[in-house]
Design an enzyme around this catalytic site. Structure first.
Site, PDB file in Angstrom:
ATOM      1  N   LYS A  99       0.858  -1.195   0.000  1.00  0.00           N
ATOM      2  CA  LYS A  99       0.000   0.000   0.000  1.00  0.00           C
ATOM      3  C   LYS A  99       0.890   1.239   0.000  1.00  0.00           C
ATOM      4  O   LYS A  99       1.438   1.635   1.018  1.00  0.00           O
ATOM      5  CB  LYS A  99      -0.940   0.047   1.210  1.00  0.00           C
ATOM      6  CG  LYS A  99      -2.087   1.018   0.944  1.00  0.00           C
ATOM      7  CD  LYS A  99      -2.632   1.727   2.138  1.00  0.00           C
ATOM      8  CE  LYS A  99      -1.836   2.886   2.608  1.00  0.00           C
ATOM      9  NZ  LYS A  99      -1.765   4.048   1.681  1.00  0.00           N
ATOM     10  N   GLU A 121       9.838  16.519  14.104  1.00  0.00           N
ATOM     11  CA  GLU A 121      10.158  16.506  12.681  1.00  0.00           C
ATOM     12  C   GLU A 121       9.169  17.378  11.911  1.00  0.00           C
ATOM     13  O   GLU A 121       7.988  17.049  11.830  1.00  0.00           O
ATOM     14  CB  GLU A 121      10.071  15.053  12.188  1.00  0.00           C
ATOM     15  CG  GLU A 121      10.591  14.835  10.807  1.00  0.00           C
ATOM     16  CD  GLU A 121      10.293  13.424  10.306  1.00  0.00           C
ATOM     17  OE1 GLU A 121       9.173  12.925  10.524  1.00  0.00           O
ATOM     18  OE2 GLU A 121      11.182  12.827   9.700  1.00  0.00           O
ATOM     19  N   CYS A 131      13.807  11.841   5.202  1.00  0.00           N
ATOM     20  CA  CYS A 131      13.821  11.383   6.597  1.00  0.00           C
ATOM     21  C   CYS A 131      15.176  11.658   7.252  1.00  0.00           C
ATOM     22  O   CYS A 131      15.249  11.893   8.447  1.00  0.00           O
ATOM     23  CB  CYS A 131      13.478   9.906   6.670  1.00  0.00           C
ATOM     24  SG  CYS A 131      14.514   8.897   5.606  1.00  0.00           S
ATOM     25  N   GLU A 171      10.459   1.981   9.731  1.00  0.00           N
ATOM     26  CA  GLU A 171      11.401   3.048   9.377  1.00  0.00           C
ATOM     27  C   GLU A 171      10.661   4.353   9.589  1.00  0.00           C
ATOM     28  O   GLU A 171       9.818   4.733   8.773  1.00  0.00           O
ATOM     29  CB  GLU A 171      11.831   2.914   7.921  1.00  0.00           C
ATOM     30  CG  GLU A 171      12.716   1.732   7.635  1.00  0.00           C
ATOM     31  CD  GLU A 171      14.067   1.828   8.312  1.00  0.00           C
ATOM     32  OE1 GLU A 171      14.553   2.954   8.525  1.00  0.00           O
ATOM     33  OE2 GLU A 171      14.633   0.786   8.655  1.00  0.00           O
TER      34      GLU A 171
HETATM   35  P1  NAD Z   1       2.565   8.671   7.109  1.00  0.00           P
HETATM   36  O1  NAD Z   1       2.877   7.958   8.352  1.00  0.00           O
HETATM   37  O2  NAD Z   1       1.508   9.704   7.147  1.00  0.00           O
HETATM   38  O3  NAD Z   1       2.109   7.644   5.967  1.00  0.00           O
HETATM   39  C1  NAD Z   1       2.935   6.606   5.532  1.00  0.00           C
HETATM   40  C2  NAD Z   1       2.066   5.504   4.952  1.00  0.00           C
HETATM   41  O4  NAD Z   1       1.261   4.964   5.980  1.00  0.00           O
HETATM   42  C3  NAD Z   1       1.108   5.966   3.856  1.00  0.00           C
HETATM   43  O5  NAD Z   1       1.000   4.971   2.879  1.00  0.00           O
HETATM   44  C4  NAD Z   1      -0.197   6.112   4.615  1.00  0.00           C
HETATM   45  O6  NAD Z   1      -1.347   5.995   3.811  1.00  0.00           O
HETATM   46  C5  NAD Z   1      -0.094   4.933   5.563  1.00  0.00           C
HETATM   47  N1  NAD Z   1      -0.932   5.006   6.758  1.00  0.00           N
HETATM   48  C6  NAD Z   1      -1.275   6.094   7.476  1.00  0.00           C
HETATM   49  N2  NAD Z   1      -2.076   5.736   8.516  1.00  0.00           N
HETATM   50  C7  NAD Z   1      -2.228   4.390   8.449  1.00  0.00           C
HETATM   51  C8  NAD Z   1      -2.937   3.425   9.231  1.00  0.00           C
HETATM   52  N3  NAD Z   1      -3.647   3.773  10.297  1.00  0.00           N
HETATM   53  N4  NAD Z   1      -2.871   2.130   8.856  1.00  0.00           N
HETATM   54  C9  NAD Z   1      -2.141   1.755   7.780  1.00  0.00           C
HETATM   55  N5  NAD Z   1      -1.475   2.618   6.999  1.00  0.00           N
HETATM   56  C10 NAD Z   1      -1.508   3.919   7.334  1.00  0.00           C
HETATM   57  O7  NAD Z   1       3.927   9.259   6.572  1.00  0.00           O
HETATM   58  P2  NAD Z   1       4.154  10.169   5.303  1.00  0.00           P
HETATM   59  O8  NAD Z   1       3.682  11.538   5.632  1.00  0.00           O
HETATM   60  O9  NAD Z   1       3.620   9.493   4.091  1.00  0.00           O
HETATM   61  O10 NAD Z   1       5.750  10.138   5.177  1.00  0.00           O
HETATM   62  C11 NAD Z   1       6.579  11.003   5.860  1.00  0.00           C
HETATM   63  C12 NAD Z   1       7.219  10.302   7.033  1.00  0.00           C
HETATM   64  O11 NAD Z   1       7.945   9.160   6.586  1.00  0.00           O
HETATM   65  C13 NAD Z   1       8.232  11.164   7.741  1.00  0.00           C
HETATM   66  O12 NAD Z   1       8.052  11.073   9.119  1.00  0.00           O
HETATM   67  C14 NAD Z   1       9.569  10.568   7.341  1.00  0.00           C
HETATM   68  O13 NAD Z   1      10.602  10.777   8.251  1.00  0.00           O
HETATM   69  C15 NAD Z   1       9.220   9.126   7.215  1.00  0.00           C
HETATM   70  N6  NAD Z   1      10.204   8.439   6.370  1.00  0.00           N
HETATM   71  C16 NAD Z   1      11.143   7.654   6.983  1.00  0.00           C
HETATM   72  C17 NAD Z   1      12.117   7.017   6.219  1.00  0.00           C
HETATM   73  C18 NAD Z   1      13.170   6.160   6.860  1.00  0.00           C
HETATM   74  O14 NAD Z   1      13.903   5.492   6.132  1.00  0.00           O
HETATM   75  N7  NAD Z   1      13.290   6.117   8.168  1.00  0.00           N
HETATM   76  C19 NAD Z   1      12.114   7.181   4.828  1.00  0.00           C
HETATM   77  C20 NAD Z   1      11.158   7.991   4.254  1.00  0.00           C
HETATM   78  C21 NAD Z   1      10.197   8.615   5.033  1.00  0.00           C
END
Ligand code: NAD
Length: 496
Positions: free
Chosen positions: A173, A383, A282, A248
């Site tokens: 997803k 963040e 990130c 992650e």
């Molecule tokens: P997010 O947590 O809002 O969403 C990430 C994913 O999770 C999306 O596909 C979203 O639809 C899904 N999601 C959200 N709520 C959910 C739930 N209740 N159940 C299942 N799936 C759900 O994050 P974002 O805004 O898309 O991405 C930004 C974040 O990602 C930042 O915090 C960034 O640091 C992190 N990130 C971390 C890394 C790493 O390698 N550590 C890499 C890239 C991004």
């Protein structure tokens, strides 16, 4: 219209939902895609479960699984331009940046392809003459792969390649904001010969389309990249059925800069470290921790140069950095900056919403520098995930390490100094998953990526990133079996 991919077939969402994907650079419609609900997620889980349980992929010999990943790598290169364009339309980043991502993704598939092809178990010395012992690697099973919007296909590749290599099946997803490269990837996996049902794709909102992936008992593992708040929810959801989790999450990464570092190299790396992809990285170097004696010289120049970075849409050849992903995300970044200023930070540049010309149509936000920051400010320890650099100062090495480690996160950090001993000592004492010395940002698929503390659980990439998708299994063989005689009473009167 982009559809869901379940059990080897493209399909609309069961309840007929659709979503418009719009470019964050100008608000133009990119395309409509199907919007899944729990019904679709459950169908996809059922397909992945059946595909795993009948062994159509898990029993394929490891060299063949590796070979498939190498074929996918070739297809990714063949379709590099198409993929890069799709990534750019969804994210608003420059095509040249998307092309770099596609090359990184190709390398990721290649590396896991070679690793998977040569992965085998090992014999273990038992110390007993009539016993043979070996450890083999079984696939974990059905994996839920949930990914974010900032590096959509890259973050997906870090999960899909090892999952396939290990013999798992999965439901992917991607972020609801950036689905298109995941759709193309499904086409390429099928073209490379992955059997139906192994790879399944649901598109849609987090809790609705993704929620069941973390609660359904038929799922064995949840591998998630995204925000800390979502990670906590998924970890809690997974607890009831004791799923394996790999998380992650975010980072609040320190850039430790000593006064003796080469000035031009340091300034240039600070700018790239935080303002690349408008800070939506990130591992962005969002916290400059600079030696007090160098503060004025460094920060004055950063401020001057940050204001010259050219914002724009991907179609403008002069663009150096693109928009934020959405209106909601820009509001979040603005709120962090406003709170920081209210808490005493000094706004040195940026901090406004462009309202003129083409920039007014997109979610742009300029490189922003907040000086005079302290660790208690939300903008320093939380963040913002935007182009916002906070500046703190240190007096000596111990002070630098204390400030750099003063975060609940622990994803990445950098140290810049002309003194290698200083760099080595700081690197040894930083509690972050990746440390760069006199550099910022590079990674290779062979080296593990992940975080200490609240930056996550487990690792991606590297051998550990492959092992996440495997269950080690110990097989013991008694080569001269016989009774143990442990309970002598039990044999009395048995006539034996
Ligand atoms: P997010 O947590 O809002 O969403 C990430 C994913 O999770 C999306 O596909 C979203 O639809 C899904 N999601 C959200 N709520 C959910 C739930 N209740 N159940 C299942 N799936 C759900 O994050 P974002 O805004 O898309 O991405 C930004 C974040 O990602 C930042 O915090 C960034 O640091 C992190 N990130 C971390 C890394 C790493 O390698 N550590 C890499 C890239 C991004």
């Amino acid at each position: 219209m982009g559809q869901l991919y379940i059990d080897g077939a493209w399909t609309d969402a069961a309840e007929g939902g659709t979503r418009e994907i719009r470019s964050p650079a100008d608000g133009q419609l990119v395309a409509e895609v199907s919007e899944a609900t729990a019904v679709d997620a459950e169908r996809a889980i059922a397909a992945a479960r059946a595909a795993f349980d009948d062994g159509r992929w898990s029993t394929v010999p490891a060299p063949e699984r590796g070979a498939l990943l190498l074929r996918v790598a070739d297809l990714l290169q063949r379709d590099r331009s198409r993929l890069a364009l799709a990534e750019t339309r969804d994210t608003g980043k420059r095509v040249a940046e998307s092309e770099i991502d596609m090359d990184d993704i190709t390398n990721c598939f290649r590396w896991f392809g070679h690793l998977a092809a040569t992965d085998d178990g090992r014999l273990v010395e038992t110390g007993i003459a009539n016993a043979r012992s070996k450890v083999v690697h079984d696939p974990v099973g059905v994996c839920a792969l949930i990914t974010p919007w900032n590096y959509p296909l890259l973050q997906t590749a870090w999960k899909v390649a090892p999952a396939i290599g290990a013999g798992c099946t999965f439901v992917l997803k991607p972020s609801e904001l950036t689905p298109h490269t995941a759709i193309i990837l499904m086409e390429l996996l099928a073209e490379a010969g992955l059997p139906a049902g192994v790879a399944n794709l649901v598109l849609g909102a987090g809790a609705t389309a993704g929620g069941p992936l973390s609660t359904d008992p038929r799922v064995d593992m949840v591998s998630f990249t995204g925000g800390l708040a979502t990670g906590r929810i998924l970890m809690a959801n997974a607890a009831a059925t004791v799923k394996k989790v790999a998380l992650e999450l975010g980072g609040k990464n320190p850039f430790v800069l000593f006064a003796d570092a080469d000035h031009e190299t340091a300034v240039d790396n600070v700018l790239t470290g935080i303002f690349l992809h408008s800070g939506q990285v990130c591992s962005a170097g969002a916290r400059l921790v600079v030696e007090e004696s160098a503060h004025d010289r460094i920060v004055d120049e950063l401020v001057e140069r940050a204001q010259r970075i050219v914002m724009g849409g991907p179609d403008d050849p002069g663009t150096e950095t693109g928009p934020l992903i959405s209106a909601a995300h820009r509001e979040k970044v603005e709120a962090y900056v406003a709170k920081g200023i209210a808490e005493g930070a000094v706004l040195r540049c940026g901090g406004y919403r462009p309202t003129e010309g083409a920039l007014a149509d997109g979610y742009f936000y300029p490189p922003t520098i907040l000086d005079g920051c302290t660790q208690d400010m939300d903008v320093v320890h939380e963040e913002s995930f935007g182009p916002v650099l906070t500046v703190e100062t240190f007096t000596d090495l111990d002070d630098a390490v204390r400030i750099a480690n003063d975060t609940e996160y622990g994803l990445a950090g950098a140290v810049f100094s002309a003194d290698q001993g200083t760099c080595e000592e700081v690197a040894a004492r930083l509690r972050h998953g990746t440390i760069w010395i006199n550099d910022f940002g590079p990674y290779v698929p062979a080296a593990e990526w992940g975080g200490f503390g609240h930056s996550g659980v487990g690792r991606e990439l590297g051998r550990a990133g492959f092992a996440e998708y495997q269950e080690p299994k110990h097989i013991w063989t008694n080569t001269r079996p016989g009774p143990t005689g442990w309970f002598p009473s039990s044999t009395q009167g048995s006539g034996s």
